[in-house]
Structure formats: C-alpha cells, structure tokens
Scaffold this motif. Structure first.
Motif, PDB file in Angstrom:
ATOM      1  N   GLY A  73      -8.056 -26.474  10.245  1.00 33.99           N
ATOM      2  CA  GLY A  73      -6.722 -26.516   9.640  1.00 33.99           C
ATOM      3  C   GLY A  73      -6.272 -25.245   8.939  1.00 33.99           C
ATOM      4  O   GLY A  73      -5.104 -25.093   8.625  1.00 33.99           O
ATOM      5  N   THR A  74      -7.211 -24.281   8.691  1.00 34.13           N
ATOM      6  CA  THR A  74      -6.822 -23.041   7.986  1.00 34.13           C
ATOM      7  C   THR A  74      -6.589 -21.919   8.992  1.00 34.13           C
ATOM      8  O   THR A  74      -7.434 -21.685   9.859  1.00 34.13           O
ATOM      9  N   ASP A  75      -5.468 -21.227   8.859  1.00 28.12           N
ATOM     10  CA  ASP A  75      -5.172 -20.120   9.774  1.00 28.12           C
ATOM     11  C   ASP A  75      -6.044 -18.915   9.407  1.00 28.12           C
ATOM     12  O   ASP A  75      -5.803 -18.251   8.401  1.00 28.12           O
ATOM     13  N   ILE A  76      -7.064 -18.635  10.229  1.00 29.41           N
ATOM     14  CA  ILE A  76      -8.019 -17.580   9.871  1.00 29.41           C
ATOM     15  C   ILE A  76      -7.430 -16.176  10.050  1.00 29.41           C
ATOM     16  O   ILE A  76      -7.966 -15.204   9.535  1.00 29.41           O
ATOM     17  N   LEU A  77      -6.342 -16.058  10.776  1.00 26.68           N
ATOM     18  CA  LEU A  77      -5.742 -14.727  10.968  1.00 26.68           C
ATOM     19  C   LEU A  77      -5.023 -14.263   9.713  1.00 26.68           C
ATOM     20  O   LEU A  77      -4.691 -13.100   9.577  1.00 26.68           O
ATOM     21  N   ARG A  78      -4.759 -15.191   8.834  1.00 30.68           N
ATOM     22  CA  ARG A  78      -3.980 -14.828   7.640  1.00 30.68           C
ATOM     23  C   ARG A  78      -4.753 -14.979   6.342  1.00 30.68           C
ATOM     24  O   ARG A  78      -4.185 -15.051   5.280  1.00 30.68           O
ATOM     25  N   LEU A  79      -6.072 -15.016   6.452  1.00 28.93           N
ATOM     26  CA  LEU A  79      -6.897 -15.083   5.232  1.00 28.93           C
ATOM     27  C   LEU A  79      -7.060 -13.680   4.663  1.00 28.93           C
ATOM     28  O   LEU A  79      -7.058 -12.702   5.413  1.00 28.93           O
ATOM     29  N   PRO A  80      -7.264 -13.552   3.340  1.00 33.03           N
ATOM     30  CA  PRO A  80      -7.583 -12.236   2.775  1.00 33.03           C
ATOM     31  C   PRO A  80      -8.914 -11.743   3.356  1.00 33.03           C
ATOM     32  O   PRO A  80      -9.750 -12.571   3.745  1.00 33.03           O
ATOM     33  N   PRO A  81      -9.135 -10.396   3.430  1.00 31.98           N
ATOM     34  CA  PRO A  81     -10.321  -9.844   4.085  1.00 31.98           C
ATOM     35  C   PRO A  81     -11.652 -10.441   3.618  1.00 31.98           C
ATOM     36  O   PRO A  81     -12.528 -10.731   4.429  1.00 31.98           O
ATOM     37  N   ALA A  82     -11.815 -10.669   2.313  1.00 28.73           N
ATOM     38  CA  ALA A  82     -13.104 -11.183   1.821  1.00 28.73           C
ATOM     39  C   ALA A  82     -13.351 -12.582   2.378  1.00 28.73           C
ATOM     40  O   ALA A  82     -14.464 -12.925   2.789  1.00 28.73           O
ATOM     41  N   ALA A  83     -12.326 -13.389   2.423  1.00 29.02           N
ATOM     42  CA  ALA A  83     -12.471 -14.753   2.940  1.00 29.02           C
ATOM     43  C   ALA A  83     -12.788 -14.707   4.438  1.00 29.02           C
ATOM     44  O   ALA A  83     -13.533 -15.532   4.953  1.00 29.02           O
ATOM     45  N   GLN A  84     -12.236 -13.718   5.136  1.00 30.16           N
ATOM     46  CA  GLN A  84     -12.527 -13.584   6.571  1.00 30.16           C
ATOM     47  C   GLN A  84     -13.991 -13.250   6.797  1.00 30.16           C
ATOM     48  O   GLN A  84     -14.628 -13.792   7.695  1.00 30.16           O
ATOM     49  N   ARG A  85     -14.519 -12.348   5.970  1.00 31.74           N
ATOM     50  CA  ARG A  85     -15.926 -11.960   6.141  1.00 31.74           C
ATOM     51  C   ARG A  85     -16.838 -13.151   5.874  1.00 31.74           C
ATOM     52  O   ARG A  85     -17.808 -13.384   6.582  1.00 31.74           O
ATOM     53  N   ALA A  86     -16.509 -13.927   4.861  1.00 30.26           N
ATOM     54  CA  ALA A  86     -17.339 -15.075   4.495  1.00 30.26           C
ATOM     55  C   ALA A  86     -17.366 -16.093   5.632  1.00 30.26           C
ATOM     56  O   ALA A  86     -18.359 -16.776   5.852  1.00 30.26           O
ATOM     57  N   LEU A  87     -16.276 -16.157   6.322  1.00 31.13           N
ATOM     58  CA  LEU A  87     -16.138 -17.149   7.389  1.00 31.13           C
ATOM     59  C   LEU A  87     -16.950 -16.782   8.626  1.00 31.13           C
ATOM     60  O   LEU A  87     -17.529 -17.634   9.294  1.00 31.13           O
ATOM     61  N   ARG A  88     -17.012 -15.474   8.892  1.00 33.91           N
ATOM     62  CA  ARG A  88     -17.694 -14.992  10.086  1.00 33.91           C
ATOM     63  C   ARG A  88     -19.180 -15.240  10.000  1.00 33.91           C
ATOM     64  O   ARG A  88     -19.813 -14.893   9.019  1.00 33.91           O
ATOM     65  N   GLY A  89     -19.737 -15.822  11.003  1.00 29.87           N
ATOM     66  CA  GLY A  89     -21.160 -16.119  10.971  1.00 29.87           C
ATOM     67  C   GLY A  89     -21.415 -17.476  10.339  1.00 29.87           C
ATOM     68  O   GLY A  89     -22.240 -18.226  10.791  1.00 29.87           O
ATOM     69  N   LYS A  90     -20.648 -17.805   9.301  1.00 32.86           N
ATOM     70  CA  LYS A  90     -20.891 -19.072   8.611  1.00 32.86           C
ATOM     71  C   LYS A  90     -20.126 -20.211   9.288  1.00 32.86           C
ATOM     72  O   LYS A  90     -20.696 -21.247   9.595  1.00 32.86           O
TER      73      LYS A  90
END
Ligand SMILES: Nc1ncnc2c1ncn2[C@@H]1O[C@H](COP(=O)(O)OP(=O)(O)OP(=O)(O)O)[C@@H](O)[C@H]1O
Ligand SMILES: [Mg+2]
Length: 319
Positions: A73-90
């Motif tokens: 449900g969360t648009d990952i293209l529009r997250l702040p950079p830190a939140a994007q990094r946390a998401l990757r891999g996890k």
C-alpha cells in the motif's frame, strides 16, 4: 488475494541526447503473497527497467514519468531516501543475472552476508543463522562456505548464495532478473528446482524476469508479456501458453526452441525489430511486425479491460 506489490500506470524513461527513451510505458501489474509472477519478452523490451523500478533501484539517468509502485500500500517511489534504503533487502530483495557482480571479490561469503543483514538486524548475522540459510538453498557444507571467497564457488553456488542473501531478511517480495541466464543447463535446472522449492516455503511474492519460456512454465502462476515497454498480455500461465491472444505472444511462443519441430531444420524468428522507443508509435507498437494487423491498428490501442484475470493490449487479439 490482496496484492503485496502493485505497479500502477508506471512509465520510466532514460535521458538521451536530444530526448528520452521510453523504456516502460504505462504498465500496471500486481502480485499477491504466495504468488509467482513471470515477466517475459524479447531483449530491450523493458523487463529489467521494470524490475529495477519494483525495488526502486533504477540506474542513474532513469526517470519515473508517472505512476506508482506500491508495496503493501505504500508508494516506494516517493519515500524519502533513508526509508528507501531501509526497505531494500528487508521488504524487497533482488537477485541478479550474474551472481559474481553481487559480491565483493575480496571478502568472504560469511563476512558479506553478515554485513548485509547486520545493516538491518545484527541478530541475523550470526554464523549459525547464515549457515542455516545456506543449507536451505542447498549449499553443502554451509559452515565452510562462509569462510570461502566468491571466486572459490561455482556460478550455480554463487547464485544460491545470492538467493540466500535475498531471503535472509524474509522480504515480502523477491525479484529475480534472469536468475538462470548466466548458468549452464545443469546449474540452471538446479536453480529452477530451488525456486520451485521456495514456492512452498517462502511466503512472500516472487517476480521472475526471464526470456526462457521453460522457466515461466515451470515456476510461475501468472505471466506478463512485454513488448516495447508495455505489457501486451497478462494472465495465468496455463491460459497464456495454451491460448495466447496477443499476436506477439503467439509469435514469441512459436519461437521457443523447445516447441519447434526439429524436422523443419530452422528456428522461426519474428521479422522486423522493436520500434524506436524514443518516438514510440501512436498506435499498436507491434503493428509493423504483426501478421494480422489492419489499418485500425495504427490507432491508439484501447486501454486494457481485464476480464477473468486476463488482459490483452490489442485491437484484434481477442477476436
Ligand atoms: N542505464 C540505461 N541508460 C539508457 N538506456 C537504457 C539503460 N538501461 C536500459 N536502457 C534501454 O532501455 C530499454 C529497455 O532496456 P531493459 O534493459 O529494461 O530491457 P530488457 O527487456 O531487460 O532487455 P534484456 O532482455 O536484454 O535484458 C532498452 O532500449 C535499453 O537500451
Ligand atoms: Mg534485462
């Protein structure tokens, strides 16, 4: 089934001198937990660009024109950079074609896996946990593998380790871009087998990009067929393989070396080439190469109307 990953009207272009190359054009797709989605299509049709957008790991020079990639449900293209990094891999993890490029050649496998998961959760970085995951992906003598360097492993083993690394964080979505292409046939069969096992033990969603129709047939529940940046047909693998409706899908399936009659002595090909993606045609992109094209095919193709879990982007495909 609720979608864990949802791509909505996504367009991605690469900056070029004097313009932009439209690599992904208005693509909508979704994949549910427990489901395996295949993406296929000929070289250059935008598969890797779409896969990279799904993990928000687009190369420099790529620009998202419109659309969204929603993870739970969360648009990952529009997250702040830190939140994007946390998401990757996890939450979303990716396995690439060439497993060598995924590793640092001067660090042991154990150190790299520990660094990777340690960035998210140090508890997971313990050698027993890492070795257990290596065992799960079929690495014999997993403990000693942790002490080895990437070049000491075969290509198939490296790909298993890359898959183990992706699974360590128990991501919601695992994306594999041509995971078997760099391997010889024996290793390829082993990796296909591993993915088949994962279908039952991994409870996230899997997206597999491949040009290998056998991989789609063996592993996927649904398949999206891409042509010139668009998804031209999408549906259940059985339905699409047994009753392809888009002329491009029909042509692609007819070119599969596995189904070609050997007595014919030659492999069919699809004549012509992909259109220039810096100026895609107004009408159907496959029209110049299509055997059943009519004049009306030069008009814009009506927006897809999915029915019974199936969509076809064609003026004539459903006739
Ligand atoms: N980093 C980049 N910069 C500029 N153009 C790119 C870049 N990456 C891909 N392209 C172009 O975008 C289009 C789609 O490429 P993409 O790699 O997504 O296709 P693909 O379907 O994965 O192809 P293949 O099967 O060969 O891997 C192609 O025309 C390609 O040349
Ligand atoms: Mg690619």
């Amino acid at each position: 089934m609720t979608a864990v990953l949802e791509v909505q009207n996504l367009s991605v272009a690469y900056r070029m001198q004097g313009g932009a190359l439209q690599a992904v054009r208005d693509v909508s797709l979704s994949v549910a937990r427990g489901e395996v989605l295949g993406i296929m299509g000929e070289s250059g049709c935008g598969k890797s660009t779409l896969a990279a957008a799904m993990i928000n790991l687009l190369p420099a020079g790529a620009r998202v024109g419109q659309g969204a990639v929603r993870l739970n449900g969360t648009d990952i293209l529009r997250l702040p950079p830190a939140a994007q990094r946390a998401l990757r891999g996890k939450s979303v993890a990716m396995v690439f074609q060439d497993p060598m490029t995924a590793f640092n050649p001067v660090l042991t496998i154990g150190r790299q896996l520990a660094d990777f998961v340690g960035a998210h959760d140090t508890g997971l970085a313990q050698p027993e946990r890492l070795a257990a995951m290596l065992t799960r992906v079929g690495i014999p003598d997993a403990r000693s593998c942790l002490g080895r360097y990437p070049h000491e492993l075969s290509g198939g083993m490296r790909q298993r380790v890359a898959i183990a690394a992706a699974l360590l964080m128990q991501p919601d979505v695992l994306i594999a871009d041509e995971p078997t292409t760099a391997l010889d046939v024996t290793m390829e069969a082993q990796i296909i087998h591993l993915f088949r096992d994962l279908r039952t033990s991994f409870d996230g969603a899997i997206v597999i990009v491949t040009h290998h129709l056998g991989v789609i047939a063996e592993l996927c529940d649904r398949v999206a067929v891409m042509y010139a940046g668009q998804v031209v047909e999408e549906g259940a693998v059985d339905a699409i393989f047994h009753d392809p409706q888009h002329p491009y899908t029909r042509a692609l399936l007819a070119c599969d070396p596995a189904v070609v009659d050997p007595s014919s002595g030659r492999l069919p090909t699809i004549g012509g080439r992909l259109p220039d993606l810096s100026a895609p045609p107004r009408g159907c992109a496959f029209e110049p190469r299509c055997r059943v094209a009519a004049v009306s095919c030069r008009e814009p193709v009506p927006r897809q109307r999915p029915s019974a879990g199936r969509s076809v982007l064609c003026h004539r495909g459903a006739e």
